[in-house]
Design a protein around this motif. Structure first.
Motif, short mmCIF file in Angstrom:
data_model
loop_
_atom_site.label_atom_id
_atom_site.label_comp_id
_atom_site.label_asym_id
_atom_site.label_seq_id
_atom_site.Cartn_x
_atom_site.Cartn_y
_atom_site.Cartn_z
N ASP A 135 0.89 -1.23 0.08
CA ASP A 135 0.11 -0.04 -0.07
C ASP A 135 0.71 1.20 0.12
O ASP A 135 0.27 2.33 0.07
N ARG A 136 2.02 1.16 -0.46
CA ARG A 136 3.16 2.27 -0.24
C ARG A 136 3.64 2.47 -1.78
O ARG A 136 3.75 1.70 -2.34
N ASP A 137 4.35 3.87 -1.85
CA ASP A 137 4.91 3.60 -2.95
C ASP A 137 6.38 3.03 -2.72
O ASP A 137 6.76 2.82 -1.81
N ASP A 160 8.82 6.73 5.36
CA ASP A 160 7.63 6.15 5.97
C ASP A 160 6.62 6.96 6.02
O ASP A 160 5.29 6.71 5.70
N GLY A 213 4.73 7.78 2.98
CA GLY A 213 4.43 6.40 2.39
C GLY A 213 4.96 5.89 1.53
O GLY A 213 4.89 5.22 0.31
N ILE A 214 6.47 5.95 1.61
CA ILE A 214 7.38 5.33 0.60
C ILE A 214 8.32 4.17 1.60
O ILE A 214 8.61 4.25 2.76
N ARG A 215 8.42 3.10 0.78
CA ARG A 215 9.10 1.86 1.41
C ARG A 215 10.34 1.84 0.37
O ARG A 215 10.32 1.69 -0.94
N ARG A 264 4.78 3.98 -8.19
CA ARG A 264 3.57 3.76 -7.55
C ARG A 264 2.90 2.41 -8.42
O ARG A 264 2.56 2.78 -9.57
N ALA A 305 7.27 12.44 -4.39
CA ALA A 305 6.04 11.58 -3.77
C ALA A 305 4.93 12.51 -3.59
O ALA A 305 3.70 12.26 -3.91
N SER A 306 5.08 13.73 -3.00
CA SER A 306 4.02 14.54 -2.43
C SER A 306 3.22 15.34 -3.65
O SER A 306 2.22 15.58 -3.66
#
Length: 153
Positions: free
Chosen positions: A31-33, A62, A65-67, A126, A150-151
């Motif tokens: 569920d993360r980028d 994190d 939303g990034i792994r 993504r 990312a944002s």
């Protein structure tokens, strides 16, 4: 080199030294980028610094939303030992691209003194699509630029 809007390649990679290869899209799913940081070699000084940087910036990645994933052509057993030596834990997952399918597909496969290697580069992904990409040369990833990409996407 792949850029924004490009689909990631259908590549097989290893995420576990005790298991066989899995599709890259499955290895990075969730569920993360995914931030795929390709690097030339386990155990080299710059590559070690790169993975330590990603480990140290885990909280910021994190929160966005990034792994983070480190990708090299080193074998899965080397990567397992490397990750343990660096104490990466769950902060950065190392992916073995032993067959060079991911490096070739992303357009970052090269040679150094006759040895195949991945060129230092980073891709924000993504789902199965590249959102942003950076060719890094000898530089470390710019985490602020990654967070900004990312944002804004």
């Amino acid at each position: 080199m792949l850029g924004p809007g490009d689909a990631i390649p259908a590549a097989r990679v290893w995420t576990d030294a005790r298991e066989g290869p899995v599709p890259l899209v499955r290895a990075i799913s969730g569920d993360r980028d995914a931030l795929l940081c390709f690097y030339p070699f386990d155990w080299s000084p710059t590559c070690t610094s790169e993975l330590r940087l990603l480990h140290d910036r885990h909280d910021a990645l994190d929160a966005a939303g990034i792994r983070a994933f480190g990708v090299s052509l080193d074998g899965p057993w080397s990567q397992r030992a490397f990750a343990e030596a660096l104490g990466l834990g769950e902060t950065v997952t190392l992916i073995s691209d032993r067959l060079a399918e991911a490096s070739r597909g992303f357009g970052v496969l090269s040679e150094w003194n006759g040895l195949p290697r991945a060129e230092r580069s980073a891709f924000l992904v993504r789902g199965d699509t590249v959102v942003a990409s950076w060719s890094l040369g000898s530089e470390l990833p710019d985490v602020a630029a990654i967070l900004d990409s990312a944002s804004s996407s």
